[in-house]
Design an enzyme around this catalytic site. Structure first.
Site, PDB file in Angstrom:
ATOM      1  CB  SER A  68     -10.275 -28.818  11.525  1.00 22.17           C
ATOM      2  OG  SER A  68     -10.560 -28.204  10.314  1.00 22.17           O
TER       3      SER A  68
ATOM      4  NE  ARG B 152     -13.926 -16.273  11.607  1.00 24.57           N
ATOM      5  CZ  ARG B 152     -13.560 -17.400  12.180  1.00 24.57           C
ATOM      6  NH1 ARG B 152     -13.041 -18.374  11.460  1.00 24.57           N
ATOM      7  NH2 ARG B 152     -13.718 -17.577  13.467  1.00 24.57           N
TER       8      ARG B 152
ATOM      9  CG  ASP C 140     -17.583 -31.587   9.990  1.00 24.08           C
ATOM     10  OD1 ASP C 140     -17.678 -30.793   9.034  1.00 24.08           O
ATOM     11  OD2 ASP C 140     -16.524 -31.801  10.607  1.00 24.08           O
TER      12      ASP C 140
ATOM     13  CG  HIS D  16     -15.540 -28.269  10.692  1.00 16.64           C
ATOM     14  ND1 HIS D  16     -14.963 -29.520  10.717  1.00 16.64           N
ATOM     15  CD2 HIS D  16     -14.508 -27.394  10.656  1.00 16.64           C
ATOM     16  CE1 HIS D  16     -13.634 -29.389  10.694  1.00 16.64           C
ATOM     17  NE2 HIS D  16     -13.338 -28.113  10.658  1.00 16.64           N
ATOM     18  CG  ASP D  17     -17.906 -23.964  14.785  1.00 20.08           C
ATOM     19  OD1 ASP D  17     -16.728 -23.991  14.394  1.00 20.08           O
ATOM     20  OD2 ASP D  17     -18.574 -22.921  14.904  1.00 20.08           O
TER      21      ASP D  17
END
Lengths: 422, 194
Positions: free
Chosen positions: A169, A239, A362, A395-396
């Site tokens: 990232s 968040r 992602d 994405h994680d």
């Protein structure tokens, strides 16, 4: 697997071994008296960097690997802190003895970037010019500034050349930037779930997060510390937005679906559901199943509960000004901008060999963006391998333990290890 | 691919060439070309396990579905584009052949020769062939394009390609006499005509 792995003694086999933890680690810090000139023209004077290292630097000083962190992570990449439960580093599944980035072979370094809130000089620290916390006055830092700061720490550690720089990232952006800023100081770059710059949609998400923070009445123009306040509401929403973009639609559906949380009869602002309130589309409600509460304020869906939990947790430890700074660094990163948007021209100075990895689900840093990097590298005849991992996690995924992904990183580091005879 | 056959194909690649190997498998040929002919370049492969094998071998590999085209490669960016035992698995064979000729100055392809005599015999007996080169049943074969040595010559002409060399391979041996009849694999080296 090399002979040097034998030292640990408690794992056998080759790619099947998952390795062990580096164990308890202690962060170190270094104070820099010499000012750091920033891309914006501002200067960061009198700063410190906090870092951790794992493994041993070999006699040739050739086996160092720098791990760059992303938005909300830190120098605590692997291992644990003594006496602290669940204190594993953020990439502990990847880094350790016998792990894909094997600390029996490599000397691994994690550095907290300036502007962060985990020990390196950041907005919570005292501005030497005023004697007050920097707050909103902390200078805007860029990916390039971070890379310069990291290079200075390596000078201190006596490391002239890195075997590799690795990051996911925003960390991947730093790895890419390393190849352009210090092409002679590194052998390899692993750019994972990253992009050559942020898309408009990505900047948009960052802007929503920043507005949530800035419009929190507790923000006080960024000088909340002086007011004894913390803009927790803004941080929570920031968040929550971030978290949505780190997950794939599929994984969210699978993890939470439309599941409801169990009713809490004492919930504030709502009333217990009337008998049979569930299943408005007809049929009696199952007795054990939680029902809709017809409240606009209660947490009803599991996904709401999850996001609020993540937001609450985050707002307890993360600094709001840091969030603003780091999302800005993301927005600004664009090595091609100095070359009229021509990424090929921008990457022409890179000398490193590359491993680029993306994840099919992602959508925050999509495979298409990684392919742009790969194309620019191929156009420059750079050595590059590219894998598109078909993982469901969005994405994680770059932080998770996908066997194909980890096998690939392991294989790549095995090659690097063979090259430098580590 | 048979190691002998691999060497016969490697021989077609000039020393020091920049090579693109489409459907590179585990990267054996690229590794061979790198070690023995000082070539550089990349493989393209879709399969996870084969991509991993390439990385283990130290061969540059790009994970990509060839059906999605070669848009990430600029025209004339390679001296040689190889397409070994791949063409027959692709839906858009003709487009891929044109793309191969666009990206590379020289193209090299190999594919199973459907006109090899045991195949002809099998069809004559009324059954689709199942052989070493074509080991699949008709209903589960990945070879969705089954062509012959002669068919390729015709397609090459249609795509404006000039064939520089064409021969057959059978059990690791080069077949230059009656390759359409006597070879299980067809090999062609070509360039853009004009």
């Amino acid at each position: 697997m090399s002979a040097s792995d034998g030292g640990a003694g408690f794992f056998v086999g080759t790619s099947m071994s998952t390795g062990t933890s580096v164990g308890d680690v202690t962060p170190q810090s270094h104070h820099f008296a010499e000012p750091l000139s920033l891309k914006s023209g501002a200067v960061l004077r009198d700063y410190q960097l906090v870092y951790e290292t794992y493994g041993t630097l070999n006699a040739q000083r050739s086996n160092a690997v720098l791990v760059c962190h992303a938005l909300n992570a830190s120098h605590h990449v692997a291992g644990t802190y003594a006496g602290q439960a669940r204190s594993e580093g953020w990439w502990d599944n990847l880094i350790g003895p016998g792990k894909p980035l094997d600390t029996n072979r490599f000397f691994v370094i994690g550095i907290n970037n300036p502007g962060s809130c985990f020990g390196s000089t950041g907005p919570r620290d005292v501005n030497p010019a005023t004697g007050q916390p920097y707050g909103a006055d902390f200078p805007v830092v860029t990916v390039e500034d971070w890379v310069n700061a990291q290079a200075r720490l390596l000078d201190v550690l006596g490391i002239q050349r890195l075997a590799a720089v690795v990051g996911g990232s925003l960390g991947g952006m730093q790895a890419l930037s390393w190849t352009l800023q210090y092409p002679e100081r590194m052998g390899h770059a692993l750019v994972i779930a990253s992009a050559p710059n942020l898309s408009a949609q990505n900047i948009a998400f960052n802007e929503v997060a920043r507005r949530a923070i800035v419009t929190d009445p507790d923000f006080h123009d960024g000088h909340y510390l002086a007011h004894g306040a913390v803009p927790k509401r803004g941080l929570r929403v920031a968040r929550m937005i971030g978290h949505i973009t780190y997950l794939s639609d599929d994984v969210m559906e699978q993890k939470f679906g439309r599941d409801l949380v169990a009713p809490r009869l004492t919930a504030e602002g709502g009333s217990p559901p009337p008998e049979g309130a569930l299943a408005p589309w007809g049929g009696p409600a199952a007795l054990a199943a939680p029902g809709l509460r017809y409240s606009t304020q209660d947490i009803e869906f599991q996904i709401e509960s999850y996001l609020r939990y993540q937001g609450d947790k985050f707002s307890e430890y993360f600094d709001a000004n840091t969030y603003l700074l780091i999302t800005r660094a993301l927005d600004y990163f664009d090595p091609a901008s100095a070359y009229s948007g021509n990424l090929r021209a921008a990457l022409a100075r890179a000398k490193a060999k590359f491993l680029v990895v993306s994840f099919t689900t992602d959508w925050r840093f999509s495979p298409q963006r990684s392919r742009e990097i790969v194309k620019a590298l191929v156009d420059n005849d750079c050595d590059v391998s590219y894998a598109e991992i078909d993982a469901p996690h969005g994405h994680d995924a770059f932080l998770l333990d996908d066997p194909r992904y980890h096998a690939l990183v392991r294989a790549y580091f095995d090659r690097i290890g063979a090259e430098i005879k580590a | 691919m048979n190691p002998n056959a691999l060497h016969h194909i490697a021989r077609l690649v000039p020393e020091g060439a920049a090579v693109l190997d489409l459907g590179c498998g585990e990267g054996q040929l690229l590794a061979l070309l790198k070690a023995e002919r000082r070539c550089t370049g990349y493989g393209v492969e879709i399969d996870d396990a084969k991509v991993l094998a390439c990385v283990q071998r130290g061969v540059n590999v790009i994970q990509r579905n060839l059906e999605e085209g070669l848009s990430i490669f600029e025209s004339n960016s390679f001296d040689v584009v190889l397409q070994l035992d791949t063409l027959q698995n692709l839906r858009n064979t003709e487009a891929m052949l044109r793309e191969t000729a666009r990206v590379g100055r020289i193209g090299i392809v190999s594919f199973p020769n459907f006109a090899h005599w045991p195949n002809r015999l099998s069809v004559l007996r009324g059954r689709m062939p199942v052989t070493k080169a074509l080991p699949y049943q008709w209903f589960d074969t990945p070879n969705i394009r089954v062509g012959t040595f002669k068919d390729f010559e015709a397609l090459a002409g249609q795509c404006g390609l000039r064939i520089l060399e064409g021969f057959g391979l059978h059990q690791g041996q080069v077949v230059r006499q009656w390759p359409n009849l006597l070879a299980s694999t067809a090999v062609f080296k070509f360039e853009r005509g004009g």
